[in-house]
Design a protein around this motif. Sequence first.
Motif, PDB file in Angstrom:
ATOM      1  N   SER A 334       0.837  -1.206   0.000  1.00 64.09           N
ATOM      2  CA  SER A 334       0.000   0.000   0.000  1.00 64.09           C
ATOM      3  C   SER A 334       0.869   1.253   0.000  1.00 64.09           C
ATOM      4  O   SER A 334       2.010   1.235   0.481  1.00 64.09           O
ATOM      5  CB  SER A 334      -0.939   0.023   1.212  1.00 64.09           C
ATOM      6  OG  SER A 334      -0.193   0.140   2.410  1.00 64.09           O
ATOM      7  N   ILE A 335       0.319   2.309  -0.545  1.00 65.27           N
ATOM      8  CA  ILE A 335       0.969   3.623  -0.568  1.00 65.27           C
ATOM      9  C   ILE A 335      -0.047   4.628  -0.052  1.00 65.27           C
ATOM     10  O   ILE A 335      -1.165   4.714  -0.594  1.00 65.27           O
ATOM     11  CB  ILE A 335       1.404   4.026  -1.988  1.00 65.27           C
ATOM     12  CG1 ILE A 335       2.330   2.967  -2.593  1.00 65.27           C
ATOM     13  CG2 ILE A 335       2.075   5.396  -1.976  1.00 65.27           C
ATOM     14  CD1 ILE A 335       2.573   3.167  -4.083  1.00 65.27           C
ATOM     15  N   THR A 336       0.326   5.377   0.980  1.00 64.42           N
ATOM     16  CA  THR A 336      -0.574   6.390   1.533  1.00 64.42           C
ATOM     17  C   THR A 336       0.100   7.750   1.457  1.00 64.42           C
ATOM     18  O   THR A 336       1.230   7.920   1.915  1.00 64.42           O
ATOM     19  CB  THR A 336      -0.924   6.082   2.999  1.00 64.42           C
ATOM     20  OG1 THR A 336      -1.494   4.778   3.077  1.00 64.42           O
ATOM     21  CG2 THR A 336      -1.920   7.108   3.531  1.00 64.42           C
ATOM     22  N   VAL A 337      -0.605   8.698   0.874  1.00 66.36           N
ATOM     23  CA  VAL A 337      -0.080  10.053   0.724  1.00 66.36           C
ATOM     24  C   VAL A 337      -0.933  11.004   1.552  1.00 66.36           C
ATOM     25  O   VAL A 337      -2.169  10.951   1.494  1.00 66.36           O
ATOM     26  CB  VAL A 337      -0.100  10.505  -0.751  1.00 66.36           C
ATOM     27  CG1 VAL A 337       0.487  11.916  -0.877  1.00 66.36           C
ATOM     28  CG2 VAL A 337       0.662   9.519  -1.621  1.00 66.36           C
ATOM     29  N   GLU A 338      -0.257  11.851   2.313  1.00 68.09           N
ATOM     30  CA  GLU A 338      -0.944  12.903   3.055  1.00 68.09           C
ATOM     31  C   GLU A 338      -0.497  14.251   2.506  1.00 68.09           C
ATOM     32  O   GLU A 338       0.707  14.514   2.397  1.00 68.09           O
ATOM     33  CB  GLU A 338      -0.614  12.812   4.549  1.00 68.09           C
ATOM     34  CG  GLU A 338      -1.116  11.540   5.202  1.00 68.09           C
ATOM     35  CD  GLU A 338      -0.817  11.498   6.690  1.00 68.09           C
ATOM     36  OE1 GLU A 338      -0.368  12.545   7.220  1.00 68.09           O
ATOM     37  OE2 GLU A 338      -1.028  10.446   7.313  1.00 68.09           O
ATOM     38  N   SER A 401      -3.546   5.572  -1.986  1.00 67.95           N
ATOM     39  CA  SER A 401      -4.666   6.340  -1.421  1.00 67.95           C
ATOM     40  C   SER A 401      -4.132   7.685  -0.954  1.00 67.95           C
ATOM     41  O   SER A 401      -2.961   7.813  -0.587  1.00 67.95           O
ATOM     42  CB  SER A 401      -5.317   5.586  -0.252  1.00 67.95           C
ATOM     43  OG  SER A 401      -4.387   5.383   0.795  1.00 67.95           O
ATOM     44  N   VAL A 402      -5.007   8.685  -0.957  1.00 71.54           N
ATOM     45  CA  VAL A 402      -4.597  10.054  -0.621  1.00 71.54           C
ATOM     46  C   VAL A 402      -5.575  10.624   0.391  1.00 71.54           C
ATOM     47  O   VAL A 402      -6.802  10.451   0.255  1.00 71.54           O
ATOM     48  CB  VAL A 402      -4.570  10.944  -1.883  1.00 71.54           C
ATOM     49  CG1 VAL A 402      -3.979  12.308  -1.545  1.00 71.54           C
ATOM     50  CG2 VAL A 402      -3.769  10.281  -3.000  1.00 71.54           C
ATOM     51  N   LYS A 403      -5.031  11.307   1.395  1.00 75.49           N
ATOM     52  CA  LYS A 403      -5.890  11.896   2.419  1.00 75.49           C
ATOM     53  C   LYS A 403      -5.248  13.187   2.938  1.00 75.49           C
ATOM     54  O   LYS A 403      -4.047  13.410   2.761  1.00 75.49           O
ATOM     55  CB  LYS A 403      -6.114  10.929   3.570  1.00 75.49           C
ATOM     56  CG  LYS A 403      -4.840  10.566   4.347  1.00 75.49           C
ATOM     57  CD  LYS A 403      -5.142   9.575   5.464  1.00 75.49           C
ATOM     58  CE  LYS A 403      -3.905   9.245   6.297  1.00 75.49           C
ATOM     59  NZ  LYS A 403      -4.206   8.290   7.377  1.00 75.49           N
ATOM     60  N   PRO A 404      -6.042  14.053   3.572  1.00 76.73           N
ATOM     61  CA  PRO A 404      -5.483  15.294   4.131  1.00 76.73           C
ATOM     62  C   PRO A 404      -4.436  15.001   5.191  1.00 76.73           C
ATOM     63  O   PRO A 404      -4.606  14.091   6.016  1.00 76.73           O
ATOM     64  CB  PRO A 404      -6.709  16.000   4.718  1.00 76.73           C
ATOM     65  CG  PRO A 404      -7.864  15.438   3.972  1.00 76.73           C
ATOM     66  CD  PRO A 404      -7.508  14.002   3.703  1.00 76.73           C
TER      67      PRO A 404
END
Length: 499
Positions: A334-338, A401-404
């Motif tokens: 998984s890759i998570t971007v804030e 996925s991208v989130k604040p």
Amino acid sequence: MRRRDFLERTTIAVATSLVGSIWPDGYHLVGSALADGKGDGQNAALEQKFAEFAIAVRYEDLPADVIASAKRVLLDTLGCAFGSVGSEPANIAEATIRKTFGDGNTATVIGYPRSATVEGAVFVNGVLVRSLDMNDTYIGTEPLHPSEVIPTALALCEERGRSGRDLVEAMVVGYEASMRVNDAISFLERGFHPLCAASYGVPLIAGKVWGIPKEALANAVGISGARGFTSFVVNSGAISMMKAMGLAATAIDGVFATRLAAQGFTGPSGTLEWLASKMKPAKEGFAVDLELARYRLPRVAFKRFPVQIELQAVVEAGASLSRRIEGRTQEIRSITVETYPGIIQRVADPAKFRPQTKGTADHSLPVCLAMALLDGDVTVSQFEKDRWREQDVMALVEKTSVKPGESLIAKLPKGRGASVEIVLADGRSWRETVEVPEGDAQRPLSRASLERKFMNFAVPVVGKAAGERVMSLVDGIEDLRDVRELTRALKGMGKQNPA
């Protein structure tokens, strides 16, 4: 007598009878309601203040850091133009202008052998500067690419044989006016593209170079400002080639508006105030800061990567992580971007997860991050070779996925940083946070990095010796008696070794 001859003679006679004074470079002043201050009574209209601002800018009064910044943005912009020579948008534009504006021999088309009319060169060079998406950025109420006004300053100064100092003045006027409008109002909130701010900068460049009086220049600003609306749809969804021509078309319109005003054509006042009060969200207490001493030019940011400015931190983080995981990208679970909500809206909307065009791909957070993780970098060559379409890239996009980023927002409310976390199949994870990307005004590109960026783009078009000469001429721009010495060095035969 032929009708055409009669009309020409009648026009000349009427114009001569209305002349109030003769302007520099052959322009004549014809009666104008706004110019005379008799129309709507707004003697201090914002358009007139813009005109006064442009006239007041003088090279000898410019701070040293503003002059140094002007040289840096000029070199960076010329490099970006060289990098787009031979691209499909540029080739289409270069062929089309000759059918539209004729075969002029007035202004240089960067990287191509044939000169063009002023309007033709303004348009093609504008497309060249914007196509790679590597030109500079100013962040006011929203991102703006002020370097797109340089083709106007360059072509008009070349046409009139102006000096290097005149070119710097014209650039400063165009940059500052556009950036100060950008500071004062958000076009994006009203559905328009931020490039609309340049509809105020371009006529001031033309008026500055041509030396037309304040009253006519105010009319030019009014005409251009009233027409200068480009919908933000050009940067939405599947991004087309039009992204590269938005400001170039606005620039042609601004030059034409100034030509009209120089002959007495009048324009409206209160154009920005109308936008602020009539277009939602309405803004009260609207004002534009036109104080000379508060220059914005040193606050312009440069791009290290050929992607949208708000993706610079994401790509830098991805390139750093690529080195840390040592080629184990196939094991990524998984890759998570804030990052910031506004950035997410612009570069991580659904269309950006399945781009269909290059223009969408270089505005896609998941795609650009995937290429950085896989290849350790993001380059022009990757986009030219459609690297972004390949299966391994899209496989990582699907895991993103991208989130604040609440901590980023709390620390730097108006920042453009990003935090990227990757998790492998075995549970191990790495995180990389870039609060301020390289090239930002707070973390400027070094001189060595700027030169390397320029030469990488210039050498395939004009060769190493010519590229070094352009750098030398830009460094000594204040000593150039005629800008044509610089523009001659910008000619080329197209891209000699395309990627």
